[in-house]
Design a protein around this motif. Structure first.
Motif, mmCIF file in Angstrom:
data_model
loop_
_atom_site.group_PDB
_atom_site.id
_atom_site.type_symbol
_atom_site.label_atom_id
_atom_site.label_comp_id
_atom_site.label_asym_id
_atom_site.label_seq_id
_atom_site.Cartn_x
_atom_site.Cartn_y
_atom_site.Cartn_z
ATOM 1 N N ARG A 60 -7.906 0.758 3.934
ATOM 2 C CA ARG A 60 -8.690 1.052 4.750
ATOM 3 C C ARG A 60 -9.401 0.832 3.438
ATOM 4 N N GLU A 61 -9.630 0.953 2.504
ATOM 5 C CA GLU A 61 -10.704 0.800 1.584
ATOM 6 C C GLU A 61 -10.978 -0.893 1.522
ATOM 7 N N TRP A 62 -10.371 -1.514 1.742
ATOM 8 C CA TRP A 62 -10.012 -2.502 1.334
ATOM 9 C C TRP A 62 -11.099 -3.167 3.041
ATOM 10 N N VAL A 63 -10.651 -2.552 4.318
ATOM 11 C CA VAL A 63 -11.301 -3.174 4.901
ATOM 12 C C VAL A 63 -12.510 -2.937 4.672
ATOM 13 N N LEU A 64 -13.402 -1.551 4.762
ATOM 14 C CA LEU A 64 -14.673 -0.933 3.965
ATOM 15 C C LEU A 64 -15.224 -1.815 3.819
ATOM 16 N N ALA A 65 -14.766 -2.569 2.539
ATOM 17 C CA ALA A 65 -15.332 -3.310 1.877
ATOM 18 C C ALA A 65 -15.951 -4.661 2.620
ATOM 19 N N ALA A 66 -14.887 -5.324 2.942
ATOM 20 C CA ALA A 66 -14.889 -6.224 3.952
ATOM 21 C C ALA A 66 -16.318 -6.331 4.394
ATOM 22 N N GLN A 67 -15.849 -4.743 6.016
ATOM 23 C CA GLN A 67 -17.263 -4.823 7.024
ATOM 24 C C GLN A 67 -18.597 -4.434 5.853
ATOM 25 N N GLN A 68 -19.081 -4.021 4.718
ATOM 26 C CA GLN A 68 -20.231 -3.615 4.529
ATOM 27 C C GLN A 68 -20.306 -4.886 3.413
ATOM 28 N N ASP A 69 -19.512 -5.850 3.409
ATOM 29 C CA ASP A 69 -19.907 -7.163 2.963
ATOM 30 C C ASP A 69 -20.016 -8.095 3.702
ATOM 31 N N ALA A 70 -19.932 -7.510 5.128
ATOM 32 C CA ALA A 70 -19.726 -8.587 6.237
ATOM 33 C C ALA A 70 -21.704 -8.414 7.121
ATOM 34 N N GLU A 71 -22.017 -7.118 6.780
ATOM 35 C CA GLU A 71 -23.117 -6.336 7.355
ATOM 36 C C GLU A 71 -24.338 -6.931 6.414
ATOM 37 N N ARG A 72 -24.123 -6.888 5.653
ATOM 38 C CA ARG A 72 -25.021 -7.717 3.744
ATOM 39 C C ARG A 72 -25.530 -8.422 4.209
ATOM 40 N N ILE A 73 -24.601 -9.505 4.626
ATOM 41 C CA ILE A 73 -24.462 -10.660 5.173
ATOM 42 C C ILE A 73 -24.674 -11.562 6.236
ATOM 43 N N ASP A 74 -24.789 -10.718 6.938
ATOM 44 C CA ASP A 74 -25.700 -10.567 8.484
ATOM 45 C C ASP A 74 -27.322 -10.097 8.149
#
Length: 87
Positions: A60-74
């Motif tokens: 879950r922590e990995w998924v959260l970090a991936a989501q945050q990365d995607a939001e930052r890139i977006d």
């Protein structure tokens, strides 16, 4: 004030370095004990349930970090679809 490292903590650290299993004791509140019992699959030990929970938390922590990365890139406006293929 510094922290003291007890004999048990050193043993856990040494076991982790060697790749061996270590023992960690925890005190569960009644609600946590109920959760542990509820989440146990048939034939699964309490340790198995806790290990499974730790792996799930890590995922879950990995998924959260991936989501945050995607939001930052977006938010940055970066669009790889507009970039030429690298191959």
């Amino acid at each position: 004030m510094g922290t003291k490292t007890g004999r048990g903590q050193r043993a856990v650290h040494a076991a982790a370095k060697k790749g061996t299993r270590s023992t960690t004791g925890i005190r569960l509140a009644p609600a946590e004990q109920e959760l542990l019992d509820k989440l146990a699959k048939p034939g699964e030990t309490k340790s198995d349930v806790i290990r499974r929970a730790l792996h799930e938390l890590d995922r879950r922590e990995w998924v959260l970090a991936a989501q945050q990365d995607a939001e930052r890139i977006d938010a940055s406006g970066e669009d790889l679809n507009r970039e030429p293929d690298a191959w």
